[in-house]
Design a protein around this motif. Sequence first.
Motif, PDB file in Angstrom:
ATOM      1  N   VAL A 131       0.837  -1.199   0.000  1.00 51.09           N
ATOM      2  CA  VAL A 131       0.000   0.000   0.000  1.00 51.09           C
ATOM      3  C   VAL A 131       0.876   1.254   0.000  1.00 51.09           C
ATOM      4  N   PHE A 132       1.996   1.169   0.689  1.00 48.96           N
ATOM      5  CA  PHE A 132       2.916   2.315   0.735  1.00 48.96           C
ATOM      6  C   PHE A 132       3.465   2.616  -0.660  1.00 48.96           C
ATOM      7  N   VAL A 133       3.929   1.555  -1.326  1.00 51.29           N
ATOM      8  CA  VAL A 133       4.522   1.740  -2.661  1.00 51.29           C
ATOM      9  C   VAL A 133       3.463   2.186  -3.672  1.00 51.29           C
ATOM     10  N   MET A 134       2.306   1.512  -3.642  1.00 56.68           N
ATOM     11  CA  MET A 134       1.273   1.825  -4.633  1.00 56.68           C
ATOM     12  C   MET A 134       0.763   3.251  -4.483  1.00 56.68           C
ATOM     13  N   LEU A 135       0.630   3.663  -3.239  1.00 53.22           N
ATOM     14  CA  LEU A 135       0.119   5.006  -2.984  1.00 53.22           C
ATOM     15  C   LEU A 135       1.047   6.065  -3.572  1.00 53.22           C
ATOM     16  N   ARG A 136       2.346   5.793  -3.456  1.00 48.71           N
ATOM     17  CA  ARG A 136       3.303   6.755  -3.992  1.00 48.71           C
ATOM     18  C   ARG A 136       3.483   6.632  -5.492  1.00 48.71           C
ATOM     19  N   ALA A 137       3.016   5.517  -6.046  1.00 48.27           N
ATOM     20  CA  ALA A 137       3.084   5.363  -7.500  1.00 48.27           C
ATOM     21  C   ALA A 137       1.974   6.138  -8.187  1.00 48.27           C
ATOM     22  N   ILE A 138       0.915   6.476  -7.435  1.00 46.30           N
ATOM     23  CA  ILE A 138      -0.158   7.280  -8.024  1.00 46.30           C
ATOM     24  C   ILE A 138       0.375   8.695  -8.235  1.00 46.30           C
ATOM     25  N   PRO A 139       0.188   9.250  -9.436  1.00 46.29           N
ATOM     26  CA  PRO A 139       0.694  10.610  -9.666  1.00 46.29           C
ATOM     27  C   PRO A 139       0.012  11.618  -8.741  1.00 46.29           C
ATOM     28  N   GLY A 140       0.734  12.657  -8.412  1.00 46.28           N
ATOM     29  CA  GLY A 140       0.176  13.707  -7.565  1.00 46.28           C
ATOM     30  C   GLY A 140       0.464  13.409  -6.104  1.00 46.28           C
ATOM     31  N   ASP A 141       0.580  14.447  -5.300  1.00 48.03           N
ATOM     32  CA  ASP A 141       0.759  14.252  -3.870  1.00 48.03           C
ATOM     33  C   ASP A 141      -0.262  15.100  -3.134  1.00 48.03           C
ATOM     34  N   GLN A 142      -0.099  15.142  -1.829  1.00 47.04           N
ATOM     35  CA  GLN A 142      -1.063  15.871  -1.010  1.00 47.04           C
ATOM     36  C   GLN A 142      -1.156  17.350  -1.398  1.00 47.04           C
ATOM     37  N   ILE A 143      -0.050  17.896  -1.833  1.00 45.91           N
ATOM     38  CA  ILE A 143      -0.028  19.324  -2.175  1.00 45.91           C
ATOM     39  C   ILE A 143      -0.867  19.594  -3.411  1.00 45.91           C
ATOM     40  N   THR A 144      -0.628  18.833  -4.482  1.00 46.22           N
ATOM     41  CA  THR A 144      -1.433  19.063  -5.682  1.00 46.22           C
ATOM     42  C   THR A 144      -2.874  18.614  -5.471  1.00 46.22           C
ATOM     43  N   ALA A 145      -3.070  17.599  -4.629  1.00 46.02           N
ATOM     44  CA  ALA A 145      -4.445  17.167  -4.371  1.00 46.02           C
ATOM     45  C   ALA A 145      -5.219  18.275  -3.671  1.00 46.02           C
TER      46      ALA A 145
ATOM     47  N   ARG B 255       6.737  25.620  -2.212  1.00 46.62           N
ATOM     48  CA  ARG B 255       6.575  24.170  -2.322  1.00 46.62           C
ATOM     49  C   ARG B 255       7.401  23.446  -1.256  1.00 46.62           C
ATOM     50  N   GLU B 256       8.639  23.907  -1.072  1.00 47.32           N
ATOM     51  CA  GLU B 256       9.483  23.286  -0.050  1.00 47.32           C
ATOM     52  C   GLU B 256       8.849  23.385   1.330  1.00 47.32           C
ATOM     53  N   ALA B 257       8.294  24.561   1.605  1.00 50.37           N
ATOM     54  CA  ALA B 257       7.662  24.758   2.914  1.00 50.37           C
ATOM     55  C   ALA B 257       6.532  23.757   3.107  1.00 50.37           C
ATOM     56  N   LEU B 258       5.737  23.550   2.045  1.00 48.50           N
ATOM     57  CA  LEU B 258       4.622  22.607   2.147  1.00 48.50           C
ATOM     58  C   LEU B 258       5.124  21.172   2.277  1.00 48.50           C
ATOM     59  N   GLU B 259       6.191  20.836   1.538  1.00 46.88           N
ATOM     60  CA  GLU B 259       6.716  19.477   1.626  1.00 46.88           C
ATOM     61  C   GLU B 259       7.227  19.183   3.032  1.00 46.88           C
ATOM     62  N   ARG B 260       7.842  20.189   3.644  1.00 50.98           N
ATOM     63  CA  ARG B 260       8.305  20.014   5.014  1.00 50.98           C
ATOM     64  C   ARG B 260       7.119  19.773   5.936  1.00 50.98           C
ATOM     65  N   TYR B 261       6.058  20.563   5.709  1.00 51.93           N
ATOM     66  CA  TYR B 261       4.864  20.469   6.559  1.00 51.93           C
ATOM     67  C   TYR B 261       4.263  19.069   6.506  1.00 51.93           C
ATOM     68  N   TYR B 262       4.191  18.488   5.290  1.00 54.20           N
ATOM     69  CA  TYR B 262       3.586  17.167   5.141  1.00 54.20           C
ATOM     70  C   TYR B 262       4.594  16.037   5.331  1.00 54.20           C
ATOM     71  N   GLY B 263       5.857  16.365   5.586  1.00 51.36           N
ATOM     72  CA  GLY B 263       6.868  15.327   5.777  1.00 51.36           C
ATOM     73  C   GLY B 263       7.273  14.651   4.481  1.00 51.36           C
ATOM     74  N   LEU B 264       7.001  15.305   3.357  1.00 50.98           N
ATOM     75  CA  LEU B 264       7.336  14.698   2.065  1.00 50.98           C
ATOM     76  C   LEU B 264       8.788  14.941   1.689  1.00 50.98           C
ATOM     77  N   ASP B 265       9.510  15.720   2.509  1.00 47.85           N
ATOM     78  CA  ASP B 265      10.901  16.034   2.186  1.00 47.85           C
ATOM     79  C   ASP B 265      11.846  14.918   2.624  1.00 47.85           C
ATOM     80  N   GLN B 266      11.302  13.954   3.376  1.00 51.41           N
ATOM     81  CA  GLN B 266      12.174  12.867   3.837  1.00 51.41           C
ATOM     82  C   GLN B 266      12.221  11.738   2.823  1.00 51.41           C
ATOM     83  N   SER B 267      13.222  10.876   2.957  1.00 50.15           N
ATOM     84  CA  SER B 267      13.353   9.770   2.006  1.00 50.15           C
ATOM     85  C   SER B 267      12.206   8.785   2.210  1.00 50.15           C
ATOM     86  N   LEU B 268      11.893   8.030   1.174  1.00 44.87           N
ATOM     87  CA  LEU B 268      10.786   7.074   1.251  1.00 44.87           C
ATOM     88  C   LEU B 268      11.044   6.047   2.352  1.00 44.87           C
ATOM     89  N   PHE B 269      12.306   5.642   2.453  1.00 45.13           N
ATOM     90  CA  PHE B 269      12.699   4.669   3.460  1.00 45.13           C
ATOM     91  C   PHE B 269      12.344   5.181   4.861  1.00 45.13           C
TER      92      PHE B 269
END
Lengths: 514, 323
Positions: B28-42, B56-70
Amino acid sequence: MSRGIFSAIGTAAALSIALTSCSSPSGPATTTGATGKAGGNLVVGVTSDPDTLFPWKATQFQAVNVLQNIYGTLTEFDKDLNVVPGLAESWETSKDGRTLTLTLRQGVTYSDGSAFDSKDVTSSLNKIMEESTAAVARASLSSVKSVDAPDAHTVVLKLSGPDAALPANLATVNMAMLSSDDTEEKLNAAPNGTGPFAMKKRVASQSITLARNDTYWGSEKPKLDGVEFRVIPDESSIVSAMQSGNVQLAIFNDPLVAQTAQGGSITIAKTPQLNYHALQLNTRRGDLGDVNVRLAIQCAIDRKQVLDTAALSEGEVTGPITAPAFKSDPQQRPCPTRDLAKAAEYLGKAGKPGGVTVKAIVSQGEYATSVNEGQNLKAQLAEAKITLDLEVLESGAFVDRWVAGDFEAAVALNGGRPDPDGMYSRYFTSKGNLNKVAGYSSPELDKLFAEGKATTDQAARKEIYGKVGAELENNAAWIWLFTGYTYTGTTAQVKGFVPMASGSLQYLRTTTLN
Amino acid sequence: MRNVLAHNRVVRRVAGMIGTLFGVAVLVFVMLRAIPGDQITAGLGTEAAALTPVQREALERYYGLDQSLFTQFFSWLGNMFTGNFGYSARSQQSVLELTLHSLPVTFELAVFSIVLALLVGVPLGMLAASRTNSPRDFLGQVVSLAGLSVPAFLLATTLLSIFAASFGFNPNGQGFATLFENPLLNMEQMFLPALVLGFGIAAPILRTTRTAVLEVRSNDFIHTARAKGVPPGRLQVKHVLGNALVPIVTMTGLQFGYLLGGAVVVEQIFSVPGIGRQVLLGIQQKEYAVVQSTVLVIALAFVIVNLLTDVLYRVIDPRVRAS
């Protein structure tokens, strides 16, 4: 054992039907109170839950509709989309156009009881301009150099140049004036505004309930006791909820649903929208760089046919500018009616008499008519030797590609704005923040937009944006197709609601339930 | 010796469950990230194009999207063990809290539907099996064919418009009431959705019952029992149905498991705030935390239901116990 359960369920089922058949019709009557008297709780049916309650980031239609009733802005639009005073009682532009002085309304309070003054305005405007807050309206303040508050009721904006679009830009809920004591985290959970209603209760993905703000500053106080936005995901289910009296007001997008809803106790009002459907052409890609190819496309399309086949004729053929005060005349364009001979001539001029192929992205599911539009455009263009390859994408994928400007053409529904500068300068000026997406700019357009911004005289502005529209259509930057309608459904008890071309629910403040 | 073996079986079983859940988590983790678009564009839609890189960077930090997938994967999984299922950026509520509201709703709907389905499916299946190729068998065939082929969304919208337009009966147009807040309204609101779901599940149950009953009836012990003079009613219920229960229970358990995650369409149409709708909204909004954690909860529920089904037919069928 099973027999016992069977009879129990059977009784429960029979009982529930019997009970509802008598309780349901009386439901709305009890909530509306005595006949002719103001008050009551209005239930508005919405298809989805607001995705955020923070007004500076809200772009979703449902979120904007809710937040508009909670938050206040410096200026507002009236029902004809003219700019009228809001939290600013009046404003004045200096002779050189470089200073805008706003006089704030006095005695306004937030729903938490704190007073509204110039400190809130300076803090709000400064934070919107700050990049790290990621406020979506930041670009609308690009001409603002500084914000000063000489006293508690005056705010002075120093501008880098004249900006006639600024008062209109201040009217969107993305420019909501927040209390300087509040933070985004706080407001996400507990909105605190100066609007006609205040947040009362939220049940995630089910409903949002607002209560009347008794200290609202408007000369006319809101009449309803409260408004509940109830999430019913399916538009047809909203219609049945209205038929059985559980919901009294709803906005529909799907023309088919609106048609089936009309009649009986439900009235549907059609309002032409500011939003417009267009075939966006990216002039920086492939054959589309040649204006003759673009003009061939523009001549090969019968817009009425797109409207008739894709949207059941529900809408109006449009030029670029959709706002009532600046409206483009769709007859003033190259090939106002379909002209295949002219299209062939343009293709010849482009050196492509054998035809061209254009790839277009289409969004699936973002709005009802997209795929049908794409298919009709494809069929029409095929008759002019223009092949339109449709790539139908899930809406997230569509937005990703669109945002990156990664397409040759896009079948798009774009949001419109009451002011043509706010609507198009971000797309079609060379420095506009959406220019990558628009795929077109020119020195002429840069000059015209600058002129429009520097002019305050309405008639003169109208003329300038007429030229902007002509420039866009003569170069076939995009192919403007049509605007749809907003359908406002109301039951018989609802009075005093005024639907707006922006789809806004701001007139809930004048609505009564009888 | 027996104890060790039994112990081993439990250990194997639990290890299998954990393995399954981990697999689901990764998928589910992999598939979810394979769907185009993220929380910001959604959230921002096409307005996301207007964001500057700093915004954009500020928003990615807010949602924790700036960290590695691992990092994202293991911090999510680690947090789940401590009971932190993550937060919905949309509603500002913890996913655990959301799930505790939505899971019971779906559970109730599933139980209601299964009961309806059993009430229709088992008697009709027995009736159909009582005389093959007779009109009553034909009736069973028609009902099960209809149940399998009429799509839930069609039945749901049809029922809704008939009840709402003709009788003014539309409890689902009102705010949702839980069983404890308002039992009567809750029953009303569950009635149509359970009817739709139950109708769909009645079909496989009917078919399974019919086949199982026919099979049991062909056994020698039935003939013996009849010859010994067991009354026909008792014969049908105790001897035939009793022995046909194993496949019926298996089928019911399977359907129940599906219902816990799969009632999405019906929940959406009747606006029942169940767990299926929670996942659907999460996917639409690319709310990673909501989707990941909820799907894992559904998978857990499925695994538990399967386990219970296993245990249950050990109780019903002595042969399984012996093996």
